[in-house]
Motif scaffolding. Sequence first.
Motif, PDB file in Angstrom:
ATOM      1  N   LEU A 127       0.835  -1.201   0.000  1.00 16.03           N
ATOM      2  CA  LEU A 127       0.000   0.000   0.000  1.00 16.03           C
ATOM      3  C   LEU A 127       0.870   1.252   0.000  1.00 16.03           C
ATOM      4  N   TYR A 150      -0.426  -2.777  -4.616  1.00 18.95           N
ATOM      5  CA  TYR A 150      -1.857  -2.787  -4.371  1.00 18.95           C
ATOM      6  C   TYR A 150      -2.218  -1.396  -3.913  1.00 18.95           C
ATOM      7  N   ASN A 151      -2.859  -0.646  -4.808  1.00 13.04           N
ATOM      8  CA  ASN A 151      -3.268   0.700  -4.422  1.00 13.04           C
ATOM      9  C   ASN A 151      -2.099   1.624  -4.080  1.00 13.04           C
TER      10      ASN A 151
HETATM   11  C1  LIG Z   1      -6.746   3.264  -2.321  1.00 14.01           C
HETATM   12  O1  LIG Z   1      -6.200   4.552  -2.044  1.00 14.01           O
HETATM   13  C2  LIG Z   1      -7.122   5.603  -2.082  1.00 14.01           C
HETATM   14  C3  LIG Z   1      -6.399   6.889  -1.783  1.00 14.01           C
HETATM   15  O2  LIG Z   1      -5.109   6.866  -2.294  1.00 14.01           O
HETATM   16  C4  LIG Z   1      -8.227   5.347  -1.055  1.00 14.01           C
HETATM   17  O3  LIG Z   1      -9.193   6.355  -1.155  1.00 14.01           O
HETATM   18  C5  LIG Z   1      -8.873   3.995  -1.323  1.00 14.01           C
HETATM   19  O4  LIG Z   1      -9.819   3.721  -0.319  1.00 14.01           O
HETATM   20  C6  LIG Z   1      -7.821   2.911  -1.321  1.00 14.01           C
HETATM   21  N1  LIG Z   1      -8.436   1.644  -1.662  1.00 14.01           N
HETATM   22  C7  LIG Z   1      -8.195   0.511  -0.992  1.00 14.01           C
HETATM   23  C8  LIG Z   1      -8.895  -0.694  -1.477  1.00 14.01           C
HETATM   24  O5  LIG Z   1      -7.435   0.483  -0.051  1.00 14.01           O
END
Ligand SMILES: *[C@@H]1O[C@H](CO)[C@@H](O)[C@H](O)[C@H]1NC(C)=O
Length: 376
Positions: A127, A150-151
């Motif tokens: 992350l 992942y993200n």
């Molecule tokens: C991914 O990151 C964004 C912000 O960068 C966030 O709003 C979102 O909830 C995240 N998604 C997950 C699945 O963690």
Amino acid sequence: GRNVGVLQEFQRKRAHRLLILCVLLFLSCFGPVSSLDLCDECHCKSTTVTCLHKNLMSIPQPLPANITTLFLTGNNISHLNESSFPVRLEQLTELYLSGNQMEQVDRGVFNNLPNLHSLDLSNNRILSFSRDAIPENNKLRVLNLSQSLYNVSYTDISNLLKHSFPKLSNLDLSNNDLKLFPDGISSLSDLATLDMRNNSVVSINNVTFRSQVLQRLDLRDNALKDIPNGTLADLSQIPGLWMYLTDNPWYCDCKMKDMVIWLQKFDFVADKANMTCFEPSELRNAPLLQVDQTKLQCNYSGNMKGVMETSYVFLGMVLALIGVIFLLVLYLNRKGIKRWMYNIRDACRDHMEGYHYRYEINSDPRLANLSLNSDV
Ligand SMILES: *[C@@H]1O[C@H](CO)[C@@H](O)[C@H](O)[C@H]1NC(C)=O
Ligand SMILES: *[C@@H]1O[C@H](CO)[C@@H](O)[C@H](O)[C@H]1NC(C)=O
Ligand SMILES: *[C@@H]1O[C@H](CO)[C@@H](O)[C@H](O)[C@H]1NC(C)=O
Ligand SMILES: *[C@@H]1O[C@H](CO)[C@@H](O)[C@H](O)[C@H]1NC(C)=O
Ligand SMILES: *[C@@H]1O[C@H](CO)[C@@H](O)[C@H](O)[C@H]1NC(C)=O
Ligand SMILES: *[C@@H]1O[C@H](CO)[C@@H](O)[C@H](O)[C@H]1NC(C)=O
Ligand SMILES: *[C@@H]1O[C@H](CO)[C@@H](O)[C@H](O)[C@H]1NC(C)=O
Ligand SMILES: *[C@@H]1O[C@H](CO)[C@@H](O)[C@H](O)[C@H]1NC(C)=O
Ligand SMILES: *[C@@H]1O[C@H](CO)[C@@H](O)[C@H](O)[C@H]1NC(C)=O
Ligand SMILES: *[C@@H]1O[C@H](CO)[C@@H](O)[C@H](O)[C@H]1NC(C)=O
């Protein structure tokens, strides 16, 4: 007096033995013997330590000072920070951390591994990856991030690549669902192999590689619709490059003509014979290089929205034209129309008079019997 002396002697010897025992215990807990413990649990051979699927939650400590290769695949190390490698390990060159549910890589993690040369972080779910995780003057040549981002934001991954890897030669970014081509990649000057297979990259339109030693560029299984001939021209300048482009949704309309010409001219797209059209639907799965050039048309086939929009505009224009013609006819014919209206009026009047007359006849009771056939 003598008995007391014997007792003291005895106690002194016991204390001595206890002390030795304690020292031994201490050594076995904290001394160099402990790397033997690591080797009990894991597998050590020469300077390679292998700890696979041991459910470790952190990097095992301490590691032998002469370690060169560390396999920690399939553990549960979800977080790396500055204390992960607390001691400088000059000789550690290969580190495998695949399949660890890794989520976070903090700043300074690899500061104590100055000669790290190969880092495998594949199959994780990262992350956040600090831009300062890896010292600036590192010697990393292989970085595996396959199925592991992942993200992580586009900006973060771009910055990481732009600032952190002066010597990087082999970068694996496959299976990551990246939608944009990370900007930082083009600045890697020693890059020889780039694996971007199975992402969702929609365009490499403005990508110019700084590396002139690029040998393998794998873009299979992405979302590319076309590549402008300018980009292909740049790529064709890199000597010894092989590129892979199958399994993209190539859009075979008129804009594809340039690309087809380029593909026919050059051989650096290794799998060009296997590239197939995805749109329009009539050409789906047709081999790109075998499609008749005259069939590469831009008539918005397969694009219903375009068709609808064009037909509405067309309909509007036709209606306006009809309106104008109608008004024109009315204008040119105004005298005739006047006459025609007078005629109608006269006809009406005659008719009404006929009615009037008939009414008078009908109302005359003496002529009632004749009235039935009087219309003719
Ligand atoms: C991914 O990151 C964004 C912000 O960068 C966030 O709003 C979102 O909830 C995240 N998604 C997950 C699945 O963690
Ligand atoms: C590496 O160090 C360990 C002790 O820390 C020692 O047992 C081993 O023999 C050393 N290996 C080599 C190849 O020097
Ligand atoms: C991995 O560690 C997390 C805590 O960090 C724990 O919740 C999880 O059960 C562990 N997974 C396995 C397979 O042990
Ligand atoms: C590193 O992480 C461990 C837990 O994973 C934590 O105990 C430790 O305090 C952290 N160290 C630093 C410097 O943040
Ligand atoms: C990266 O890791 C994946 C899976 O762990 C592996 O299949 C792939 O070969 C690795 N790539 C490189 C360049 O080593
Ligand atoms: C492609 O990547 C996704 C993750 O983005 C992964 O779930 C999937 O298994 C990959 N497909 C193949 C064929 O490797
Ligand atoms: C490519 O760059 C030009 C200007 O440098 C810009 O106008 C265009 O939008 C860019 N195209 C893409 C796909 O990024
Ligand atoms: C790309 O194709 C167009 C049209 O065929 C041509 O005018 C242009 O010069 C080409 N560009 C390059 C870089 O070859
Ligand atoms: C093209 O496809 C065929 C059949 O799927 C395969 O055997 C061949 O290796 C492919 N060629 C290239 C260059 O990928
Ligand atoms: C597009 O135009 C070409 C030639 O004019 C024609 O053969 C083709 O059928 C058209 N496509 C559609 C979907 O109408």
